[in-house]
Each structure stands twice: as structure tokens, then as C-alpha cells.
Design an enzyme around this catalytic site. Structure first.
Site, PDB file in Angstrom:
ATOM      1  N   LYS A 185       0.680   1.412 -22.542  1.00  0.00           N
ATOM      2  CA  LYS A 185       1.409   1.972 -21.393  1.00  0.00           C
ATOM      3  C   LYS A 185       2.876   1.511 -21.425  1.00  0.00           C
ATOM      4  O   LYS A 185       3.804   2.303 -21.291  1.00  0.00           O
ATOM      5  CB  LYS A 185       0.713   1.512 -20.106  1.00  0.00           C
ATOM      6  CG  LYS A 185       1.327   2.034 -18.828  1.00  0.00           C
ATOM      7  CD  LYS A 185       0.424   3.002 -18.106  1.00  0.00           C
ATOM      8  CE  LYS A 185       1.198   3.985 -17.262  1.00  0.00           C
ATOM      9  NZ  LYS A 185       1.298   3.630 -15.869  1.00  0.00           N
ATOM     10  N   SER A 224       9.619   7.136 -13.432  1.00  0.00           N
ATOM     11  CA  SER A 224       9.743   6.456 -12.138  1.00  0.00           C
ATOM     12  C   SER A 224      11.103   5.763 -12.014  1.00  0.00           C
ATOM     13  O   SER A 224      11.670   5.674 -10.926  1.00  0.00           O
ATOM     14  CB  SER A 224       8.609   5.445 -11.963  1.00  0.00           C
ATOM     15  OG  SER A 224       8.578   4.563 -13.064  1.00  0.00           O
ATOM     16  N   ASN A 276       6.902   3.045 -21.241  1.00  0.00           N
ATOM     17  CA  ASN A 276       7.782   2.626 -20.144  1.00  0.00           C
ATOM     18  C   ASN A 276       9.030   1.889 -20.648  1.00  0.00           C
ATOM     19  O   ASN A 276      10.118   2.090 -20.118  1.00  0.00           O
ATOM     20  CB  ASN A 276       7.041   1.697 -19.180  1.00  0.00           C
ATOM     21  CG  ASN A 276       5.967   2.396 -18.369  1.00  0.00           C
ATOM     22  OD1 ASN A 276       4.941   1.812 -18.058  1.00  0.00           O
ATOM     23  ND2 ASN A 276       6.183   3.650 -18.017  1.00  0.00           N
ATOM     24  N   ASN A 280       2.956  -1.776 -13.300  1.00  0.00           N
ATOM     25  CA  ASN A 280       3.434  -1.534 -14.669  1.00  0.00           C
ATOM     26  C   ASN A 280       4.200  -2.745 -15.190  1.00  0.00           C
ATOM     27  O   ASN A 280       4.679  -3.574 -14.420  1.00  0.00           O
ATOM     28  CB  ASN A 280       4.380  -0.325 -14.677  1.00  0.00           C
ATOM     29  CG  ASN A 280       3.627   1.001 -14.736  1.00  0.00           C
ATOM     30  OD1 ASN A 280       2.436   1.040 -15.068  1.00  0.00           O
ATOM     31  ND2 ASN A 280       4.318   2.079 -14.440  1.00  0.00           N
ATOM     32  N   ALA A 325       0.837  -1.211   0.000  1.00  0.00           N
ATOM     33  CA  ALA A 325       0.000   0.000   0.000  1.00  0.00           C
ATOM     34  C   ALA A 325       0.863   1.248   0.000  1.00  0.00           C
ATOM     35  O   ALA A 325       0.812   2.068   0.908  1.00  0.00           O
ATOM     36  CB  ALA A 325      -0.934  -0.019   1.203  1.00  0.00           C
ATOM     37  N   GLY A 326       1.704   1.380  -1.052  1.00  0.00           N
ATOM     38  CA  GLY A 326       2.522   2.575  -1.210  1.00  0.00           C
ATOM     39  C   GLY A 326       1.705   3.641  -1.923  1.00  0.00           C
ATOM     40  O   GLY A 326       0.576   3.962  -1.521  1.00  0.00           O
ATOM     41  N   ASN A 340      11.666   4.938 -19.778  1.00  0.00           N
ATOM     42  CA  ASN A 340      12.185   4.719 -18.425  1.00  0.00           C
ATOM     43  C   ASN A 340      13.676   4.380 -18.428  1.00  0.00           C
ATOM     44  O   ASN A 340      14.458   5.045 -17.743  1.00  0.00           O
ATOM     45  CB  ASN A 340      11.341   3.676 -17.687  1.00  0.00           C
ATOM     46  CG  ASN A 340       9.940   4.207 -17.374  1.00  0.00           C
ATOM     47  OD1 ASN A 340       9.374   4.968 -18.161  1.00  0.00           O
ATOM     48  ND2 ASN A 340       9.377   3.840 -16.247  1.00  0.00           N
ATOM     49  N   ILE A 389       0.368   3.892  -5.210  1.00  0.00           N
ATOM     50  CA  ILE A 389      -0.841   3.465  -5.923  1.00  0.00           C
ATOM     51  C   ILE A 389      -1.740   2.627  -5.009  1.00  0.00           C
ATOM     52  O   ILE A 389      -2.963   2.829  -4.949  1.00  0.00           O
ATOM     53  CB  ILE A 389      -0.453   2.676  -7.207  1.00  0.00           C
ATOM     54  CG1 ILE A 389       0.275   3.615  -8.192  1.00  0.00           C
ATOM     55  CG2 ILE A 389      -1.664   2.020  -7.847  1.00  0.00           C
ATOM     56  CD1 ILE A 389      -0.496   4.843  -8.624  1.00  0.00           C
ATOM     57  N   GLY A 390      -1.141   1.692  -4.285  1.00  0.00           N
ATOM     58  CA  GLY A 390      -1.946   0.857  -3.385  1.00  0.00           C
ATOM     59  C   GLY A 390      -2.587   1.670  -2.282  1.00  0.00           C
ATOM     60  O   GLY A 390      -3.734   1.415  -1.888  1.00  0.00           O
TER      61      GLY A 390
END
Ligand SMILES: NC(=O)C1=CN([C@@H]2O[C@H](COP(=O)(O)OP(=O)(O)OC[C@H]3O[C@@H](n4cnc5c(N)ncnc54)[C@H](OP(=O)(O)O)[C@@H]3O)[C@@H](O)[C@H]2O)C=CC1
Ligand SMILES: CC(C)(CO)C(=O)C(=O)O
Length: 329
Positions: free
Chosen positions: A207, A276, A211, A105, A8-9, A215, A11-12
Site C-alpha cells: 500500500k 488523498s 502512497n 496509511n 471517527a471520520g 501522493n 474510515i473510523g
């Protein structure tokens, strides 16, 4: 319904806070760790958001999944490379009816499942080494999820939502299942857009297309998206990588709804944004190289498509990350 958000960072945390505060009959729990877990336990899970309003959610929070037991929905919002080492730990959360939502991702571990009989049983080694993930989370339990919001953990216990409200869902076999619709409904009640799409891999690729190129290029050059997409010599490299990716995706049956230059122009429009992967490098955090790039090269090998530009950039970014102590080997 029991929903556990594992990791649960940014996005979570966004998802868990909104789900916990939504008018749905759900018991929402999170698996977190360290100071973030301690802060959630002490003060609740805080969400700061212009779009959704600032709020706190009271969720059951633990670092021990065995305390939570089997879930209806297990939502994985870890960085992709964090999943294999904890695959075994996920088992207590999984029962016969558990649906595993992969909100990460990159190429998902279930990519080949439901793609056609010739691919069934094949796994993506880069994200599922030795099959540890699919052993813990059988691919038939997986529900695809493409994450569009942007968020960050500002300090322990506090997630800042930056933009975006869409989580596109889709069954690997394209069916409009009851479990997908039920989760979509829960997300909609939590204020998100959550369409269930029959061709989820197409959206994963659109997406991933960005990336897989921007990235690693950003991590190598420390350039922001606008420069990577507009400086001719950098755009040429990104474009070559993306065309290789498109050939692989199409060989596996994906359809790309826009053309490569429009996709690159879309990335340019995001502006002076650090990807990211560059942010992770700067912060000394492991980089999501395997799910975003290594796995694409692996898919390329599966369909015998050469990817010289992508392989070159992959080798360089792996070396860069290794030197920084952020990549194994
Ligand atoms: N953030 C964003 O804006 C976007 C992210 N994504 C994708 O979403 C996925 C999640 O990214 P994001 O939310 O940014 O990542 P974060 O690092 O913010 O969140 C992951 C969380 O999982 C925790 N975690 C890792 N391992 C464990 C463990 N064993 N037990 C408990 N908790 C654990 C991490 O803790 P710790 O911090 O201690 O490592 C962290 O809090 C990635 O695939 C990313 O690419 C997609 C679109 C946008
Ligand atoms: C901004 C973007 C689209 C770059 O590819 C991204 O998703 C990321 O940084 O991971």
C-alpha cells in the site's frame, strides 16, 4: 468487549457504524470533534453505502477520552500526523489489556517492534517524535491494520462508503494472537473481510509503495493517478521512488509479492482519481507527508540505502505544503 474508534471520520466512521450495528457483544464508542461530533450526538452516526445499505448507528460519542475509560480495542483512524499531538489524551483509553489497532496509511509508529532483536526499542521519529506515541501506546499493544476501503465524510455526522471491504490485520511479531483473531471476528461480523496475516509489513509496503510516490507527486503536479502512472516522464519518477522504497523494505525483511510495473499499472487502473494528499492540499487540510514519505526516508537511512529521488520529491512536497500553511516549519 469495549471498542473505541478514535477519529471517527471517513474510515473510523465506517468501521464504527458497522461494528455498532453488528451482532456482536460490544460497546462501541467514538471520539470525534466539532460539528461532526455534534451531529453524531444529535442524530447518530450515519453511513451511506451501496454495499452495506444506508444505516444509522447509535454510538457513545465524545471529545473527551477520559469519559470512556480503558478499552479492549482502541482503533486509531486519525490522519497519522494527528496522533502525536493527542498522544497524551489517549492514555485514559489504555489499560493493561488494551489492544491498539492502527488503521492508518503510512509507516506505523510500531514498525521496528517485533522485527528482530537488532531493531527492538528503535522508533520511527517521523511518526513518533520524541517517542510521545510509543510512550502513550507501548508498541507491544499495537495490532497492525491495512485499510483498503475508501470513504469520505460527506457532511457532519454522515460517512459515505465508496468502495472496498477489507481491513487486513497482523501482529507486528507475526503471531496469530487471540486478540487479533477476536478483532478479526468482530470485523467479519460487521461485514468486512479481515484476514489476520503473519507478515503484515509486506502488506503495509504494498500500500505504502503507491502512497509514497503517487501522493506527493499528485500534490506537486495536481495530476490524477491515471496520468501519474501512464505519462512516461511522471511514471519514470514514480517508478524510481518506488524502487528506492522497495530496496528499503527488502533491506528490512519485507517481501514484495508483485513487481513494480504491475503495481503502477494497478494504480493506473484506478483511473482519474485524486490522491488523498492532493485532496487535502486542495481543501487546505494538513497533508500526511511524514507517515507516507518522511518515515520511508528515515527507514532508508536506518539501512543505509540512498533515496535520491524520494528525498528530492519529499523536499519539494514539504516546501509546497509549507507555502500552503499545511506543514510545520
Ligand atoms: N478515506 C479513505 O478513503 C482512506 C483513508 N485511509 C487512511 O485512513 C486514515 C484516516 O483517514 P480518513 O478517515 O480519510 O481521515 P478523516 O480526516 O476523514 O478522519 C479523521 C478524523 O479524526 C478526527 N480528529 C482529528 N483529531 C482529532 C482529535 N484530537 N479529537 C477528535 N477527533 C479528531 C478528524 O476531525 P477533523 O475533521 O475535525 O479534523 C476526522 O473526523 C488515514 O491514515 C488515511 O490515509 C486509508 C485508505 C482510504
Ligand atoms: C489512491 C491511493 C492508492 C493513492 O496512492 C491512496 O491510497 C491515497 O490516495 O491515499
Amino acid at each position: 468487549m469495549k471498542i473505541c474508534v478514535f477519529g471517527a471520520g471517513a474510515i473510523g466512521g465506517l468501521m464504527a457504524a458497522r461494528l455498532a450495528n453488528a451482532e456482536i457483544e460490544a460497546q462501541v464508542s467514538v471520539v470525534a470533534r466539532g460539528p461532526h461530533l455534534a451531529a453524531i450526538r444529535d442524530n447518530g452516526l450515519w453511513l451511506i453505502s451501496e454495499e452495506f445499505g444506508d444505516q444509522v448507528a447509535q454510538v457513545e460519542a465524545t471529545d473527551d477520552p477520559a469519559e470512556l475509560g480503558p478499552q479492549d480495542y482502541l482503533v486509531l483512524t486519525l490522519k497519522a500526523h494527528s496522533v502525536p499531538p493527542i498522544a497524551e489524551k489517549l492514555k485514559p483509553l489504555v489499560g493493561p489489556e488494551t489492544c491498539v489497532v492502527t488503521g492508518m496509511n503510512g509507516v506505523p509508529y510500531w514498525y521496528f517492534h517485533g522485527l528482530g532483536p537488532e531493531w527492538e526499542g528503535r522508533r520511527v521519529e517521523a511518526v513518533d517524535p520524541g517517542g510521545v506515541v510509543s510512550a502513550a501506546l507501548p508498541p507491544e499493544k499495537a495490532l497492525g491494520c491495512v485499510v483498503y476501503p475508501a470513504a469520505e465524510v460527506e457532511k457532519p455526522g454522515l460517512v459515505r462508503h465508496i468502495s472496498g471491504d477489507r481491513f487486513t490485520l497482523g501482529e507486528p511479531d507475526g503471531s496469530k494472537s487471540e486478540r487479533a483473531q477476536r478483532f478479526s471476528e468482530a470485523l467479519r461480523k460487521a461485514g468486512f473481510k479481515a484476514p489476520v496475516r503473519p507478515r503484515i509489513r509486506d502488506e503495509i509496503w504494498v500500500k505504502l509503495w503507491g502512497n509514497m510516490a503517487f501522493n506527493p507527486l499528485s500534490a506537486l503536479t495536481h495530476e490524477t493517478l491515471d496520468h501519474l502512472a501512464t505519462r512516461p516522464e511522471l511514471r519514470r519518477i514514480a517508478r524510481a521512488m518506488m524502487l528506492e522504497g522497495q530496496a528499503v523494505g527488502e533491506a528490512l525483511g519485507a517481501r514484495f509479492p508483485i513487481d513494480v510495473d504491475k503495481r503502477i499499472d494497478g494504480a493506473a487502473a484506478v483511473g482519474a482519481h485524486k490522491t488523498s494528499m492532493l485532496q487535502d492540499l486542495e481543501r487546505g487540510r494538513p497533508m500526511e507527508i511524514d507517515a507516507l514519505v518522511t518515515a520511508v526516508v528515515e527507514l532508508g537511512r536506518a539501512v543505509n540505502i540512498e533515496m535520491p529521488m524520494t528525498e528530492t520529491i519529499l523536499a519539494l512536497v514539504q516546501a509546497r505544503a509549507r507555502v500552503a500553511g499545511l506543514y510545520p516549519g
